[in-house]
Write a protein that holds these residues in place. Structure first.
Motif, PDB file in Angstrom:
ATOM      1  N   PHE A  82      68.284  31.945  28.576  1.00  0.00           N
ATOM      2  CA  PHE A  82      68.470  31.790  27.134  1.00  0.00           C
ATOM      3  C   PHE A  82      69.354  30.591  26.823  1.00  0.00           C
ATOM      4  O   PHE A  82      69.063  29.798  25.915  1.00  0.00           O
ATOM      5  N   ILE A  83      70.450  30.453  27.561  1.00  0.00           N
ATOM      6  CA  ILE A  83      71.377  29.343  27.314  1.00  0.00           C
ATOM      7  C   ILE A  83      70.699  28.005  27.580  1.00  0.00           C
ATOM      8  O   ILE A  83      70.770  27.073  26.757  1.00  0.00           O
ATOM      9  N   VAL A  84      70.025  27.893  28.720  1.00  0.00           N
ATOM     10  CA  VAL A  84      69.397  26.624  29.098  1.00  0.00           C
ATOM     11  C   VAL A  84      68.238  26.295  28.151  1.00  0.00           C
ATOM     12  O   VAL A  84      68.169  25.179  27.594  1.00  0.00           O
ATOM     13  N   ALA A  85      67.324  27.239  27.948  1.00  0.00           N
ATOM     14  CA  ALA A  85      66.162  26.979  27.092  1.00  0.00           C
ATOM     15  C   ALA A  85      66.586  26.735  25.645  1.00  0.00           C
ATOM     16  O   ALA A  85      66.035  25.860  24.965  1.00  0.00           O
ATOM     17  N   GLY A  86      67.570  27.492  25.157  1.00  0.00           N
ATOM     18  CA  GLY A  86      68.041  27.303  23.788  1.00  0.00           C
ATOM     19  C   GLY A  86      68.709  25.960  23.592  1.00  0.00           C
ATOM     20  O   GLY A  86      68.431  25.239  22.616  1.00  0.00           O
ATOM     21  N   ALA A  87      69.599  25.582  24.517  1.00  0.00           N
ATOM     22  CA  ALA A  87      70.302  24.303  24.397  1.00  0.00           C
ATOM     23  C   ALA A  87      69.336  23.128  24.487  1.00  0.00           C
ATOM     24  O   ALA A  87      69.430  22.165  23.712  1.00  0.00           O
ATOM     25  N   VAL A  88      68.397  23.194  25.426  1.00  0.00           N
ATOM     26  CA  VAL A  88      67.422  22.112  25.578  1.00  0.00           C
ATOM     27  C   VAL A  88      66.523  22.023  24.348  1.00  0.00           C
ATOM     28  O   VAL A  88      66.199  20.918  23.874  1.00  0.00           O
ATOM     29  N   SER A  89      66.118  23.153  23.797  1.00  0.00           N
ATOM     30  CA  SER A  89      65.259  23.143  22.605  1.00  0.00           C
ATOM     31  C   SER A  89      65.974  22.509  21.418  1.00  0.00           C
ATOM     32  O   SER A  89      65.396  21.678  20.697  1.00  0.00           O
ATOM     33  N   ILE A  90      67.234  22.881  21.196  1.00  0.00           N
ATOM     34  CA  ILE A  90      67.995  22.326  20.072  1.00  0.00           C
ATOM     35  C   ILE A  90      68.185  20.823  20.235  1.00  0.00           C
ATOM     36  O   ILE A  90      67.961  20.039  19.300  1.00  0.00           O
ATOM     37  N   SER A  91      68.591  20.395  21.429  1.00  0.00           N
ATOM     38  CA  SER A  91      68.830  18.968  21.650  1.00  0.00           C
ATOM     39  C   SER A  91      67.531  18.170  21.568  1.00  0.00           C
ATOM     40  O   SER A  91      67.505  17.074  20.996  1.00  0.00           O
ATOM     41  N   THR A  92      66.452  18.716  22.107  1.00  0.00           N
ATOM     42  CA  THR A  92      65.172  18.015  22.079  1.00  0.00           C
ATOM     43  C   THR A  92      64.662  17.849  20.655  1.00  0.00           C
ATOM     44  O   THR A  92      64.199  16.770  20.263  1.00  0.00           O
ATOM     45  N   VAL A  93      64.742  18.916  19.862  1.00  0.00           N
ATOM     46  CA  VAL A  93      64.279  18.841  18.471  1.00  0.00           C
ATOM     47  C   VAL A  93      65.109  17.828  17.692  1.00  0.00           C
ATOM     48  O   VAL A  93      64.566  16.970  16.981  1.00  0.00           O
ATOM     49  N   PHE A  94      66.439  17.904  17.814  1.00  0.00           N
ATOM     50  CA  PHE A  94      67.311  17.015  17.043  1.00  0.00           C
ATOM     51  C   PHE A  94      67.134  15.555  17.466  1.00  0.00           C
ATOM     52  O   PHE A  94      66.906  14.669  16.620  1.00  0.00           O
ATOM     53  N   LEU A  95      67.233  15.281  18.759  1.00  0.00           N
ATOM     54  CA  LEU A  95      67.152  13.896  19.235  1.00  0.00           C
ATOM     55  C   LEU A  95      65.751  13.320  19.075  1.00  0.00           C
ATOM     56  O   LEU A  95      65.591  12.140  18.757  1.00  0.00           O
ATOM     57  N   SER A  96      64.718  14.143  19.284  1.00  0.00           N
ATOM     58  CA  SER A  96      63.341  13.663  19.116  1.00  0.00           C
ATOM     59  C   SER A  96      63.050  13.349  17.651  1.00  0.00           C
ATOM     60  O   SER A  96      62.397  12.342  17.340  1.00  0.00           O
ATOM     61  N   ALA A  97      63.537  14.217  16.749  1.00  0.00           N
ATOM     62  CA  ALA A  97      63.342  13.958  15.318  1.00  0.00           C
ATOM     63  C   ALA A  97      64.090  12.704  14.888  1.00  0.00           C
ATOM     64  O   ALA A  97      63.571  11.889  14.111  1.00  0.00           O
ATOM     65  N   LEU A  98      65.303  12.526  15.398  1.00  0.00           N
ATOM     66  CA  LEU A  98      66.090  11.343  15.042  1.00  0.00           C
ATOM     67  C   LEU A  98      65.421  10.067  15.558  1.00  0.00           C
ATOM     68  O   LEU A  98      65.294   9.077  14.824  1.00  0.00           O
TER      69      LEU A  98
END
Length: 283
Positions: A82-98
């Motif tokens: 949960f920690i790994v998948a959640g953190a990677v999902s949040i960072s990927t969405v934010f940085l990819s959108a930016l």
């Protein structure tokens, strides 16, 4: 007219038959997993397979959580995933959108070249960079840690591609109006771009979470202690141990599948609309 109508009905029937058959083929393994998780091992190995359990054998789930050695390490592995998948999902969405916002709405020299170079990284298989990544992780002494599990996957080229394709048709008039009102670029991104990109964000979040939830290779390299392993590693270890209970093994797989199913059902309407928008814009 009657002939055309009959042909249309036949085509519709064939399409529905194909879709139903496809759904059965896709859902059969999932149904098998959940039904087998509620059976004793002797029933799972019967031929033909009894699809409906005679009695609900909940001991399999207790065995899966307890483990063959009674260490109860599985809940910790679930938390790690949960920690790994959640953190990677949040960072990927934010940085990819930016990044996608910058590539879609900021004209600068070499923009298309930068985008092509980012896309080119999708052609490089993970196995080709796996050993260099591991050497970097060991030199930074981040193996067997959450940082080591998360850092190599903070952003990916597919996420940038998806967000860029979605945002490229976002109305420039809205962005210009926000700039006239005095909004900064990051404020525009945070308050206007992200809230209006829900389908693409949900699609990227689901795909990224599933990828990291199922990731086996990198955690196998970087995780050394049982406390830092993730769900796929636990299932592999559980399945290869001697005297493995097949029902408990199916229960462990069922537990691992539940978060993905819940996430997909919760965001399915956004996922479908995001996928359809991506397909139409790609074409």
């Amino acid at each position: 007219m009657k002939t055309i109508k009959k042909q249309s009905i036949v085509v519709d029937v064939l399409i529905w038959a194909f879709l139903i058959l496809t759904a059965i083929v896709i859902l059969a393994p999932i149904v098998f997993m959940f039904t087998a998780s509620l059976m004793p091992s002797r029933d799972i190995l019967k031929m033909p397979y009894p699809w409906i359990p005679k009695d609900l054998y909940w001991q399999n789930y207790w065995h899966a959580l307890r483990g063959n050695d009674g260490s109860f390490i599985f809940p910790r592995n679930i938390l790690n995933s949960f920690i790994v998948a959640g953190a990677v999902s949040i960072s990927t969405v934010f940085l990819s959108a930016l990044t996608g916002y910058g590539l879609a709405k900021f004209p600068f020299r070499g923009r298309n070249l930068v985008f092509l170079l980012i896309m080119a990284t999708m052609m490089i298989p993970f196995e080709a960079i796996m050993i260099p990544l591991y050497l970097v992780a060991t030199s930074l002494k981040i193996q067997d840690s959450y940082i080591g599990l998360i850092l190599p996957f903070l952003i990916n080229a597919f996420g940038i591609f998806l967000m860029r394709q979605y945002l490229i048709t976002f109305p420039d008039e809205i962005i210009d109006a926000a700039r006239i009102d005095g909004s900064g670029e990051f404020s525009i991104f945070w308050r206007i771009i992200l809230p209006n990109s829900t389908p693409a964000v949900a699609t990227l979040a689901i795909l990224t979470f599933r990828t990291q939830w199922d990731n086996l290779l990198w955690p196998l390299l970087i995780s050394q202690s049982e406390e830092m392993k993730t769900i796929p590693l636990y299932i592999v270890k559980f399945a290869t141990e001697k005297h493995t209970n097949e029902g408990a093994m199916m229960a462990a797989a069922a537990i691992a599948s539940i978060p993905i199913l819940v996430l997909f059902l919760a965001l399915s309407k956004y996922f479908v609309s995001g996928a359809s928008l991506h397909s139409s814009r790609k074409g």
